[in-house]
Design a protein around this motif. Sequence first.
Motif, PDB file in Angstrom:
ATOM      1  N   GLN A 223       0.498  -1.196   0.004  1.00  0.00           N
ATOM      2  CA  GLN A 223      -0.471  -0.027   0.528  1.00  0.00           C
ATOM      3  C   GLN A 223       0.506   1.093  -0.186  1.00  0.00           C
ATOM      4  OE1 GLN A 223      -3.001   0.018  -0.484  1.00  0.00           O
ATOM      5  NE2 GLN A 223      -2.716   1.380  -0.966  1.00  0.00           N
TER       6      GLN A 223
ATOM      7  N   VAL B 106       1.819   2.285  -3.772  1.00  0.00           N
ATOM      8  CA  VAL B 106       0.901   2.343  -4.408  1.00  0.00           C
ATOM      9  C   VAL B 106       0.107   3.532  -3.955  1.00  0.00           C
ATOM     10  CG1 VAL B 106      -1.851   2.675  -4.065  1.00  0.00           C
ATOM     11  CG2 VAL B 106      -0.590   0.111  -4.589  1.00  0.00           C
TER      12      VAL B 106
ATOM     13  N   PRO C 251      -0.489  -2.062  -9.350  1.00  0.00           N
ATOM     14  CA  PRO C 251       0.399  -1.805  -7.993  1.00  0.00           C
ATOM     15  C   PRO C 251       1.141  -3.384  -7.877  1.00  0.00           C
ATOM     16  CG  PRO C 251      -1.801  -2.527  -7.798  1.00  0.00           C
ATOM     17  CD  PRO C 251      -1.649  -2.036  -9.069  1.00  0.00           C
TER      18      PRO C 251
END
Length: 197
Positions: free
Chosen positions: A160, A163, A182
């Motif tokens: 994450q 990303v 991603p």
Amino acid sequence: MSPTQIIVIVLVVLAIAALVVAVRTLGRRRALRGRFGPEYDRVVAEQDSRSAAERELRDRERRHAELTLTPLTPQSRARYAAAWEELQVRFVDSPQETVGDADELVTRLIEEQGYPTGDFSDQIAHLSVDHARTLTNYRDAHEIHLRNSRGEASTEELRQAVVHYRALFADLLGEEPVGHRPPEQRHPDTPHDATSR
């Protein structure tokens, strides 16, 4: 002119002046909201009052205007896009290291464009003038990076973070870097060459 007429004229002038001030204040507020987006609400929540928050945002605009920002050359843009693609590919084998590399790459890109990179909060304040819509992503990514350096971030959080870094990276480049998807996690039972990009 009677005293009543003078009082009425003074009241009308005061009402018009108050209306002009209110319209100007609303116009400035609308302009700040438009420029800073979600950052406007964040600063309002952090400050003691809306007027203090708006002073802070206007101060950011003033300090930003003093910067000498340099647009990237096409060669630099291509170099950064290639570096980002390579970084995403490396995530599969070394997610912890890749998040640190992503932080460094974004910082280099910020610095090359002319933004100060010393203190993170100053960096955020300068970036907020032109890149406010991606700052939440950047803050979240940086927080995960700091937790990663303490060994406290999961692989999903690291994914994450990459990303999130990519959101600011694309905003700074002015385009989505190569490798739009991603980074993928490799499952322990999946051989390296079976992962798709």
